[in-house]
Scaffold this active site. Structure first.
Site, PDB file in Angstrom:
ATOM      1  N   SER A 120       0.811  -1.209   0.000  1.00 54.05           N
ATOM      2  CA  SER A 120       0.000   0.000   0.000  1.00 54.05           C
ATOM      3  C   SER A 120       0.847   1.262   0.000  1.00 54.05           C
ATOM      4  CB  SER A 120      -0.916   0.014   1.229  1.00 54.05           C
ATOM      5  OG  SER A 120      -0.150   0.004   2.427  1.00 54.05           O
ATOM      6  N   HIS A 141      -2.353  -2.958  -6.119  1.00 55.24           N
ATOM      7  CA  HIS A 141      -2.836  -2.739  -4.753  1.00 55.24           C
ATOM      8  C   HIS A 141      -4.345  -2.900  -4.672  1.00 55.24           C
ATOM      9  CE1 HIS A 141      -3.648   0.202  -1.243  1.00 55.24           C
ATOM     10  NE2 HIS A 141      -3.475  -1.029  -0.787  1.00 55.24           N
ATOM     11  N   GLU A 153      -5.360  -0.238  -7.442  1.00 57.30           N
ATOM     12  CA  GLU A 153      -4.360   0.707  -7.933  1.00 57.30           C
ATOM     13  C   GLU A 153      -3.285  -0.065  -8.693  1.00 57.30           C
ATOM     14  OE1 GLU A 153      -4.065   4.412  -4.859  1.00 57.30           O
ATOM     15  OE2 GLU A 153      -3.317   2.495  -4.116  1.00 57.30           O
ATOM     16  N   ASN A 192      -3.748   6.100  -0.389  1.00 53.97           N
ATOM     17  CA  ASN A 192      -3.139   6.265   0.929  1.00 53.97           C
ATOM     18  C   ASN A 192      -2.419   7.595   1.083  1.00 53.97           C
ATOM     19  OD1 ASN A 192      -3.785   3.979   2.641  1.00 53.97           O
ATOM     20  ND2 ASN A 192      -2.750   2.753   1.093  1.00 53.97           N
TER      21      ASN A 192
END
Length: 286
Positions: A120, A141, A153, A192
């Site tokens: 992440s 991800h 992602e 994130n």
């Protein structure tokens, strides 16, 4: 299918979720764990997840049976030799991931095989540097819970071949039915990098005594129409995961907004990691 031979390294919540969606899509999937006992735990976790999905009416009995027939569990990386795609879903630690990719580089023999990391926040370039095939390494991800959340992602590096990134995007979108967004290889990627400062701000607010954990979460749920408050979300993600992500981003950008608050450090050191340990910012029955 675009890819029908998939390997997953790591049989935790994320790894088994990734394996489940791949098997339901029709791929032959091998899940590799560190030892036989953990491989058996991964099997039990995956079977339980699929049977709960049947009970909830989310998938049919036939789909469950088909997925289970396409899932294999092992403790040997050599069993991944013929995979077209191997997704790493182990602990969020750069050294551990690099060591694993170096090992996979020696084992996975298909000439067009792609190695992907579910990290992440860790640099995909650094992970790919442990291999002799950086042009066939990407970040992929997924989000937890993998079967329920559509987003993935895709993170190519400066070394990733365009055809590799395109093939993996088509696999995630067309075979798995996911919604794919692309990010440059920067710590935290898209989600994130935006989410972590928000969660850390909530931790700092609690740490400073501005408001209680309950009122912080209630404020964001009722005042901003968020489905879950920031501290509950941090508990769900795992405070150790939040700490690893914030540390990785702070080391890359030196932005104070990414610096982990002392309260977060103390909670992780104390083993209060959120839902998975029964205690985080809130308490949970286990």
């Amino acid at each position: 299918m675009i890819i029908d031979q998939v390997g997953v390294v790591g049989g935790g919540l994320m790894g088994t979720g990734i394996a489940r969606v791949c098997a339901l899509a029709g791929a032959d999937v091998v899940i590799c764990e560190a030892d036989a006992a953990r491989a058996e735990s991964a099997r039990a976790r995956t079977e339980s997840s699929l049977r709960r999905a049947v009970a909830a009416g989310k998938i049919a009995d036939a789909d469950c049976a088909g997925a289970l027939s396409r899932l294999r569990f092992t403790a040997s990386l050599e069993d991944l030799a013929d995979r077209e795609l191997v997704v790493e879903a182990i602990v969020e630690d750069e050294r551990a991931k690099a060591d694993l990719f170096a090992a996979l580089d020696k084992v996975v023999s298909a000439p067009t095989a792609v190695l992907a990391s579910n990290t992440s926040s860790i640099s995909i370039t650094k992970i790919a540097a442990a291999t002799t095939r950086p042009e066939r390494v990407v970040g992929l991800h997924f989000f937890n819970p993998v079967p329920a959340l559509r987003l993935v992602e895709l993170i190519p590096t400066l070394h990733t071949a365009a055809e590799t990134a395109d093939r993996i995007e088509r696999f995630a979108a067309e075979d798995l039915g996911k919604l794919v967004i692309r990010s440059q290889d920067r710590a935290g990627f898209v989600v994130n990098a935006l989410l972590t400062p928000y969660l850390l701000s909530a931790v700092r607010m609690l740490e400073a005594g501005f408001a209680s954990a309950e009122d912080i979460d209630r404020g964001m749920v009722e005042g901003c129409a968020h489905p879950i408050g920031p501290l509950s979300l941090a508990d769900f993600v795992g405070l150790d995961i939040l700490l690893a992500a914030s540390t990785s981003m702070y080391e890359e950008f030196r932005d104070p907004g990414f610096a982990p608050p002392p309260l977060l450090l103390r909670m992780v050191e104390s083993g209060f990691l959120g839902e998975k340990t029964g205690r985080g910012f809130f308490s949970y029955s286990r």
